[in-house]
Design a protein around this motif. Structure first.
Motif, PDB file in Angstrom:
ATOM      1  N   ALA A 206       0.726  -1.086  -0.036  1.00 39.34           N
ATOM      2  CA  ALA A 206      -0.122  -0.155  -0.080  1.00 39.34           C
ATOM      3  C   ALA A 206       0.695   1.229  -0.001  1.00 39.34           C
ATOM      4  CB  ALA A 206      -0.949  -0.049   1.193  1.00 39.34           C
ATOM      5  N   LEU A 207       1.953   1.314   0.751  1.00 36.61           N
ATOM      6  CA  LEU A 207       2.693   2.347   0.693  1.00 36.61           C
ATOM      7  C   LEU A 207       3.406   2.476  -0.673  1.00 36.61           C
ATOM      8  CD1 LEU A 207       4.093   2.159   4.337  1.00 36.61           C
ATOM      9  CD2 LEU A 207       2.685   3.957   3.502  1.00 36.61           C
ATOM     10  N   LEU A 208       3.862   1.497  -1.155  1.00 41.28           N
ATOM     11  CA  LEU A 208       4.507   1.621  -2.176  1.00 41.28           C
ATOM     12  C   LEU A 208       3.730   2.178  -3.417  1.00 41.28           C
ATOM     13  CD1 LEU A 208       6.371  -2.033  -2.725  1.00 41.28           C
ATOM     14  CD2 LEU A 208       7.528   0.293  -2.793  1.00 41.28           C
ATOM     15  N   ALA A 209       2.446   1.567  -3.413  1.00 42.07           N
ATOM     16  CA  ALA A 209       1.417   2.327  -4.273  1.00 42.07           C
ATOM     17  C   ALA A 209       1.280   3.689  -4.222  1.00 42.07           C
ATOM     18  CB  ALA A 209       0.143   1.393  -4.254  1.00 42.07           C
ATOM     19  N   TYR A 210       1.276   4.279  -2.908  1.00 46.97           N
ATOM     20  CA  TYR A 210       0.883   5.470  -2.630  1.00 46.97           C
ATOM     21  C   TYR A 210       2.075   6.397  -3.152  1.00 46.97           C
ATOM     22  CZ  TYR A 210       0.753   9.829  -0.088  1.00 46.97           C
ATOM     23  OH  TYR A 210       0.720  11.417   0.075  1.00 46.97           O
ATOM     24  N   PHE A 211       3.352   5.942  -2.834  1.00 49.46           N
ATOM     25  CA  PHE A 211       4.583   6.769  -3.094  1.00 49.46           C
ATOM     26  C   PHE A 211       4.859   6.832  -4.935  1.00 49.46           C
ATOM     27  CE2 PHE A 211       5.484   6.758   1.393  1.00 49.46           C
ATOM     28  CZ  PHE A 211       5.526   8.032   1.486  1.00 49.46           C
ATOM     29  N   LEU A 212       4.414   5.547  -5.423  1.00 48.29           N
ATOM     30  CA  LEU A 212       4.412   5.348  -6.748  1.00 48.29           C
ATOM     31  C   LEU A 212       3.509   6.538  -7.330  1.00 48.29           C
ATOM     32  CD1 LEU A 212       5.714   4.184  -9.258  1.00 48.29           C
ATOM     33  CD2 LEU A 212       3.978   2.465  -9.121  1.00 48.29           C
ATOM     34  N   ALA A 213       2.310   6.450  -7.064  1.00 47.43           N
ATOM     35  CA  ALA A 213       1.169   7.493  -7.566  1.00 47.43           C
ATOM     36  C   ALA A 213       1.718   8.816  -7.080  1.00 47.43           C
ATOM     37  CB  ALA A 213      -0.119   7.005  -6.996  1.00 47.43           C
ATOM     38  N   TYR A 214       2.237   9.144  -5.968  1.00 47.08           N
ATOM     39  CA  TYR A 214       2.631  10.334  -5.942  1.00 47.08           C
ATOM     40  C   TYR A 214       3.817  10.944  -6.559  1.00 47.08           C
ATOM     41  CZ  TYR A 214       4.701  14.531  -3.295  1.00 47.08           C
ATOM     42  OH  TYR A 214       5.177  15.783  -2.953  1.00 47.08           O
ATOM     43  N   VAL A 215       4.878   9.958  -6.854  1.00 45.58           N
ATOM     44  CA  VAL A 215       6.245  10.533  -7.679  1.00 45.58           C
ATOM     45  C   VAL A 215       5.472  10.714  -9.155  1.00 45.58           C
ATOM     46  CG1 VAL A 215       7.843   9.428  -8.888  1.00 45.58           C
ATOM     47  CG2 VAL A 215       7.526   9.514  -6.378  1.00 45.58           C
ATOM     48  N   LEU A 216       4.546   9.798  -9.582  1.00 42.05           N
ATOM     49  CA  LEU A 216       3.980   9.871 -10.952  1.00 42.05           C
ATOM     50  C   LEU A 216       3.361  11.269 -11.077  1.00 42.05           C
ATOM     51  CD1 LEU A 216       2.960   6.172 -11.916  1.00 42.05           C
ATOM     52  CD2 LEU A 216       5.143   7.553 -12.748  1.00 42.05           C
ATOM     53  N   ALA A 217       2.300  11.590 -10.428  1.00 41.84           N
ATOM     54  CA  ALA A 217       1.470  12.476 -10.248  1.00 41.84           C
ATOM     55  C   ALA A 217       2.097  13.742 -10.209  1.00 41.84           C
ATOM     56  CB  ALA A 217       0.460  12.639  -9.326  1.00 41.84           C
ATOM     57  N   SER A 218       3.102  14.067  -9.460  1.00 42.70           N
ATOM     58  CA  SER A 218       3.952  15.205  -9.058  1.00 42.70           C
ATOM     59  C   SER A 218       5.034  15.311  -9.984  1.00 42.70           C
ATOM     60  CB  SER A 218       4.962  14.984  -7.791  1.00 42.70           C
ATOM     61  OG  SER A 218       4.188  14.917  -6.695  1.00 42.70           O
ATOM     62  N   GLY A 219       5.657  14.070 -10.697  1.00 44.26           N
ATOM     63  CA  GLY A 219       6.513  14.294 -11.900  1.00 44.26           C
ATOM     64  C   GLY A 219       5.813  15.048 -13.035  1.00 44.26           C
ATOM     65  N   VAL A 220       4.489  14.439 -13.293  1.00 43.23           N
ATOM     66  CA  VAL A 220       3.651  14.981 -14.493  1.00 43.23           C
ATOM     67  C   VAL A 220       3.557  16.626 -14.215  1.00 43.23           C
ATOM     68  CG1 VAL A 220       1.378  14.952 -15.689  1.00 43.23           C
ATOM     69  CG2 VAL A 220       2.556  12.611 -15.215  1.00 43.23           C
ATOM     70  N   ARG A 221       3.313  16.872 -13.050  1.00 44.67           N
ATOM     71  CA  ARG A 221       3.021  18.419 -12.828  1.00 44.67           C
ATOM     72  C   ARG A 221       4.305  19.109 -12.920  1.00 44.67           C
ATOM     73  NH1 ARG A 221      -0.313  16.431  -8.523  1.00 44.67           N
ATOM     74  NH2 ARG A 221       1.508  16.831  -6.948  1.00 44.67           N
ATOM     75  N   LEU A 222       5.234  18.682 -12.480  1.00 42.65           N
ATOM     76  CA  LEU A 222       6.713  19.430 -12.686  1.00 42.65           C
ATOM     77  C   LEU A 222       7.126  19.426 -14.017  1.00 42.65           C
ATOM     78  CD1 LEU A 222       9.176  20.496 -11.147  1.00 42.65           C
ATOM     79  CD2 LEU A 222       9.866  18.125 -10.781  1.00 42.65           C
ATOM     80  N   VAL A 223       6.725  18.350 -15.121  1.00 44.57           N
ATOM     81  CA  VAL A 223       7.028  18.364 -16.249  1.00 44.57           C
ATOM     82  C   VAL A 223       5.968  19.535 -16.896  1.00 44.57           C
ATOM     83  CG1 VAL A 223       7.012  17.272 -18.471  1.00 44.57           C
ATOM     84  CG2 VAL A 223       8.229  16.162 -16.379  1.00 44.57           C
ATOM     85  N   ALA A 224       4.976  19.601 -16.553  1.00 48.87           N
ATOM     86  CA  ALA A 224       3.990  20.412 -17.140  1.00 48.87           C
ATOM     87  C   ALA A 224       4.329  22.052 -16.838  1.00 48.87           C
ATOM     88  CB  ALA A 224       2.543  20.237 -16.491  1.00 48.87           C
ATOM     89  N   VAL A 225       4.967  22.292 -15.688  1.00 46.61           N
ATOM     90  CA  VAL A 225       5.407  23.376 -15.674  1.00 46.61           C
ATOM     91  C   VAL A 225       6.506  23.937 -16.356  1.00 46.61           C
ATOM     92  CG1 VAL A 225       6.662  24.897 -13.387  1.00 46.61           C
ATOM     93  CG2 VAL A 225       4.565  23.676 -12.989  1.00 46.61           C
ATOM     94  N   GLY A 226       7.672  22.711 -16.334  1.00 47.76           N
ATOM     95  CA  GLY A 226       8.794  23.020 -17.295  1.00 47.76           C
ATOM     96  C   GLY A 226       9.304  24.328 -17.147  1.00 47.76           C
ATOM     97  N   GLY A 227       9.672  24.885 -18.185  1.00 49.21           N
ATOM     98  CA  GLY A 227      10.323  26.101 -18.469  1.00 49.21           C
ATOM     99  C   GLY A 227       9.407  27.417 -18.202  1.00 49.21           C
ATOM    100  N   HIS A 228       8.243  27.219 -17.876  1.00 45.73           N
ATOM    101  CA  HIS A 228       7.243  28.218 -17.597  1.00 45.73           C
ATOM    102  C   HIS A 228       7.420  28.834 -16.046  1.00 45.73           C
ATOM    103  CE1 HIS A 228       5.489  27.496 -21.394  1.00 45.73           C
ATOM    104  NE2 HIS A 228       5.306  26.252 -21.072  1.00 45.73           N
ATOM    105  N   ALA A 229       8.171  28.167 -15.203  1.00 43.09           N
ATOM    106  CA  ALA A 229       8.215  28.609 -13.788  1.00 43.09           C
ATOM    107  C   ALA A 229       8.967  29.805 -13.898  1.00 43.09           C
ATOM    108  CB  ALA A 229       8.636  27.537 -13.109  1.00 43.09           C
TER     109      ALA A 229
END
Length: 177
Positions: free
Chosen positions: A123-146
């Protein structure tokens, strides 16, 4: 950490770097909320660095596992019961409780590999995997616009990147169980 020593040392370096950066962010934060968030990130990063020390360096010391469990249980309670509860605080609570779990598992196994329940670990692995993927997608979406308002400490994409790195570190530590 109960895996290859190189993996442990790389995780120590990553976590200590993130924790140190977050301490610098906390010291220069403009508001109390930013300072609390950066302080929580620093505690997690530095705590992960301590827990990731390879077994030959961190010979089994039952008191160390108990001390880490107490510190992170306090951090979880603070995140859950503090006056300013947000989604970030809930994530800090989950991370702190995961650290308690890993510390207690490592402490009860004599340092030879944790004995935690597979369902909780999964369950913890699933939580942190989902967190990393979602946060990574948000981070890539911000990209050079920050837009950095100040120096390197005030760059929001660096703070987000640190959180992704800590999530990956949690995944590595849980996989080591």
């Amino acid at each position: 950490m109960h895996g290859p020593p190189l993996t442990g040392w790389l995780l120590v370096a990553l976590s200590a770097s993130v924790g140190t950066y977050c301490l610098a962010r906390a010291a220069s934060a403009a508001g109390a909320a930013e300072r609390r968030a950066a302080g929580g990130d620093a505690l997690m990063g530095l705590g992960m660095a301590v827990m990731a020390l390879p077994a030959p360096v961190s010979a089994p010391r039952p008191w160390a596992a108990v001390a880490l469990a107490v510190v992170f249980a306090g951090a979880a309670l603070h995140a859950l019961l503090g006056p300013h509860r947000t989604a970030a605080h809930l994530h800090h609570a989950v991370g702190a409780l995961a650290m308690v779990y890993m510390a207690l598992c490592a402490g009860t196994s004599g340092g030879h590999g944790p004995l935690g329940p597979p369902l909780l670990t999964a369950a913890l692995l699933a939580y942190f995997l989902a967190y990393v993927l979602a946060s990574g997608v948000r981070l890539v979406a911000v990209g050079g616009h920050a837009v950095a308002a100040g120096g390197w400490r005030e760059r929001p994409e660096l703070a987000a990147g640190c959180r992704v790195a800590m999530g990956v570190g949690m995944l590595a530590m849980l996989l080591g169980m």
